[in-house]
Design an enzyme around this catalytic site. Structure first.
Site, PDB file in Angstrom:
ATOM      1  N   HIS A 215       0.790  -1.237   0.000  1.00 34.76           N
ATOM      2  CA  HIS A 215       0.000   0.000   0.000  1.00 34.76           C
ATOM      3  C   HIS A 215       0.821   1.285   0.000  1.00 34.76           C
ATOM      4  CE1 HIS A 215       1.003   0.366   4.245  1.00 34.76           C
ATOM      5  NE2 HIS A 215       0.584   1.603   4.166  1.00 34.76           N
TER       6      HIS A 215
HETATM    7  C1  UD1 Z   1      -1.787   5.909   5.719  1.00 32.90           C
HETATM    8  C2  UD1 Z   1      -0.465   6.437   6.277  1.00 32.90           C
HETATM    9  C3  UD1 Z   1       0.578   5.327   6.362  1.00 32.90           C
HETATM   10  C4  UD1 Z   1       0.025   4.077   7.033  1.00 32.90           C
HETATM   11  C5  UD1 Z   1      -1.255   3.668   6.311  1.00 32.90           C
HETATM   12  C6  UD1 Z   1      -1.865   2.420   6.907  1.00 32.90           C
HETATM   13  C7  UD1 Z   1       0.002   8.794   5.738  1.00 32.90           C
HETATM   14  C8  UD1 Z   1       0.842   9.720   4.956  1.00 32.90           C
HETATM   15  N1  UD1 Z   1       0.107   7.497   5.448  1.00 32.90           N
HETATM   16  O1  UD1 Z   1      -1.661   5.700   4.342  1.00 32.90           O
HETATM   17  O2  UD1 Z   1       1.686   5.809   7.103  1.00 32.90           O
HETATM   18  O3  UD1 Z   1       0.967   3.030   6.984  1.00 32.90           O
HETATM   19  O4  UD1 Z   1      -2.180   4.745   6.397  1.00 32.90           O
HETATM   20  O5  UD1 Z   1      -2.991   1.980   6.250  1.00 32.90           O
HETATM   21  O6  UD1 Z   1      -0.730   9.229   6.605  1.00 32.90           O
HETATM   22  N2  UD1 Z   1      -9.266   4.741   1.785  1.00 32.90           N
HETATM   23  C9  UD1 Z   1     -10.457   4.057   1.778  1.00 32.90           C
HETATM   24  N3  UD1 Z   1     -11.005   3.727   2.971  1.00 32.90           N
HETATM   25  C10 UD1 Z   1     -10.447   4.065   4.168  1.00 32.90           C
HETATM   26  C11 UD1 Z   1      -9.219   4.755   4.141  1.00 32.90           C
HETATM   27  C12 UD1 Z   1      -8.632   5.077   2.947  1.00 32.90           C
HETATM   28  O7  UD1 Z   1     -11.024   3.760   0.729  1.00 32.90           O
HETATM   29  O8  UD1 Z   1     -10.994   3.744   5.209  1.00 32.90           O
HETATM   30  C13 UD1 Z   1      -8.611   5.101   0.511  1.00 32.90           C
HETATM   31  C14 UD1 Z   1      -8.657   6.562   0.238  1.00 32.90           C
HETATM   32  O9  UD1 Z   1      -9.765   6.893  -0.499  1.00 32.90           O
HETATM   33  C15 UD1 Z   1      -7.356   6.823  -0.506  1.00 32.90           C
HETATM   34  C16 UD1 Z   1      -6.432   5.733  -0.028  1.00 32.90           C
HETATM   35  O10 UD1 Z   1      -7.229   4.762   0.619  1.00 32.90           O
HETATM   36  O11 UD1 Z   1      -7.534   6.694  -1.875  1.00 32.90           O
HETATM   37  C17 UD1 Z   1      -5.308   6.239   0.846  1.00 32.90           C
HETATM   38  O12 UD1 Z   1      -5.731   6.730   2.098  1.00 32.90           O
HETATM   39  P1  UD1 Z   1      -4.791   7.685   3.005  1.00 32.90           P
HETATM   40  O13 UD1 Z   1      -5.631   8.324   4.013  1.00 32.90           O
HETATM   41  O14 UD1 Z   1      -3.911   8.505   2.164  1.00 32.90           O
HETATM   42  O15 UD1 Z   1      -3.847   6.737   3.810  1.00 32.90           O
HETATM   43  P2  UD1 Z   1      -2.979   5.472   3.478  1.00 32.90           P
HETATM   44  O16 UD1 Z   1      -2.519   5.366   2.112  1.00 32.90           O
HETATM   45  O17 UD1 Z   1      -3.761   4.330   4.024  1.00 32.90           O
END
Ligand code: UD1
Length: 385
Positions: A215
């Site tokens: 991820h």
């Molecule tokens: C974040 C953290 C990372 C951690 C990870 C664990 C930062 C910079 N990164 O990255 O350090 O290891 O979490 O998972 O804070 N999304 C969903 N459902 C959710 C959450 C997210 O669909 O419940 C999708 C969002 O729409 C987005 C993607 O996942 O497209 C990324 O979400 P984001 O909040 O940027 O965090 P992570 O990539 O998970």
């Protein structure tokens, strides 16, 4: 009469709920045992992770009280996401005036909390301080460095983290706390064995499969790296052993755009994100783990599961030095070599956790954290000694 401390924990992303759980338990134990000081604990959720499978399930399974406030920030570009958090957290801190803010790990929620509290002169305790990959392209690395430098109490999980903080002139604020994720594993691995039915559901025997996750932005946002990793998962599943792959929402969103024609091989078992107990059960029973997650590298190590880390470096260098983790980047050849290596080593009964407690502590990190927070507040005369 007892003194009351108002402690506020700030979480937002999946790994932070996992780190919060033992702290909640340690506070309960502390309050039961202390007649002079009582900790009032508030939980703030930024809403960075919001799906049931990325958030609520961890509160339920790990018996974490529901957050007092959820900012519902959701996803977005880094600046937008962090900015919305900053605004929301500042208001809460101004209204609630906690004695200390506790932040966890390295996410955008961590840095937003650190910045908001530092500007309001509210002391900050940073759990999992001192981790460094020395790769500033990782958003998490920026979050860590900034958070450490404005925090007052740095709870460092490993000797390497302690050394990193010393190198940056932060020694006087550093405490060797052990790793709080080891507490969580210790508290829940037996429960997972009893409650999780994931192996039966997937019809898998212990020791016969690999567990995989992917991820990190550096892998998902680079089409070539993502292609290499997804194709490696297929190759491993076809030529070696079944691979169980609970897919992070970020990867699920990106994959169809980057690799529209990619199809999972028959033995690559793609799942929705899993709860903690199923995940611990799967890691504990896996022949090996393939991951770019920091948390999974550690959990694999705690549970004596050999790991292949698909990154160019790791913060958890001790797992590599102990002979339990191989760094491969996204290089398909290195990934396959590492898989073959673990196939051979596991057949020979290879072990690597002799120095586990020397490195990560004894699973008492949350207790140490609470005691150090009280000591810190006493030293600042915020509560009577
Ligand atoms: C974040 C953290 C990372 C951690 C990870 C664990 C930062 C910079 N990164 O990255 O350090 O290891 O979490 O998972 O804070 N999304 C969903 N459902 C959710 C959450 C997210 O669909 O419940 C999708 C969002 O729409 C987005 C993607 O996942 O497209 C990324 O979400 P984001 O909040 O940027 O965090 P992570 O990539 O998970």
């Amino acid at each position: 009469m007892s003194t009351k401390i108002k402690l506020m924990s700030l979480v937002g992303a999946r790994p932070q709920f996992i780190k919060l759980a033992p702290l909640v338990k340690a506070i309960e134990v502390f309050n039961e045992g202390s007649s002079s000081t009582q900790v009032d604990h508030y939980i703030i959720h930024t809403g960075q992770h919001y799906d049931h499978g990325m958030s609520d399930i961890f509160f339920d399974e790990l018996e974490i009280p529901h957050p007092d406030i959820n900012l519902g920030v959701g996803s977005g570009p880094h600046g937008v996401q962090t900015g919305k958090m900053l605004e929301g957290i500042e208001k809460i801190l101004m209204d609630e005036k906690p004695d200390m803010l506790v932040i966890f790990g390295d996410t955008n929620s961590t840095i937003a909390g650190a910045l908001a509290a530092a500007k309001l002169h509210i002391p900050i305790a940073h759990i999992e301080a001192g981790l460094r990959s020395f790769n500033r392209k990782m958003p998490e690395e920026v979050n860590r460095i900034m958070s450490d430098h404005v925090s007052d109490l740095l709870l460092a999980p490993t000797p390497t983290a302690i050394a990193n903080l010393k190198n940056e002139g932060l020694e006087s604020r550093t405490i060797s706390s052990g790793d709080i994720m080891y507490d969580t594993v210790m508290l829940n691995s037996k429960l997972a064995e009893k409650k999780s039915t994931i192996l039966e559901k997937l019809n898998l025997e212990k020791g016969s499969y690999a567990i995989a996750t992917c991820h990190r932005a550096e892998n998902t946002n680079d089409p070539q790296r993502l292609t290499h990793i997804m194709n490696s998962f297929n190759k491993i599943a076809t030529e070696h052993l079944p691979v169980v792959f609970p897919m992070h929402p970020r990867t699920k969103h990106i994959l169809p755009n980057v690799l529209p024609d990619w199809k999972a091989a028959e033995n690559l078992i793609i799942l929705e994100p899993l709860g903690y107990l199923d995940m611990v059960q799967l890691i504990g029973g896996a022949k090996m783990a393939l991951t770019d997650s920091g948390g999974l590298q550690k959990e694999a190590f705690f549970l004596e599961c050999p790991c292949v880390t698909m990154r160019d470096e790791t913060e958890w260098t001790e797992t590599v030095e102990a002979g339990g983790n191989i760094i491969t980047g996204a290089d398909p050849e290195k990934i396959m070599n590492a898989v073959q290596h673990w196939e051979k080593m596991t057949a020979q009964g290879h072990t690597f956790t002799e120095k586990l407690q020397e490195t990560f502590g004894e699973g008492k990190s949350a207790d140490i954290t609470i005691i150090e927070i009280i000591k810190f507040l006493e030293s600042k005369e915020m509560i009577p000694a």
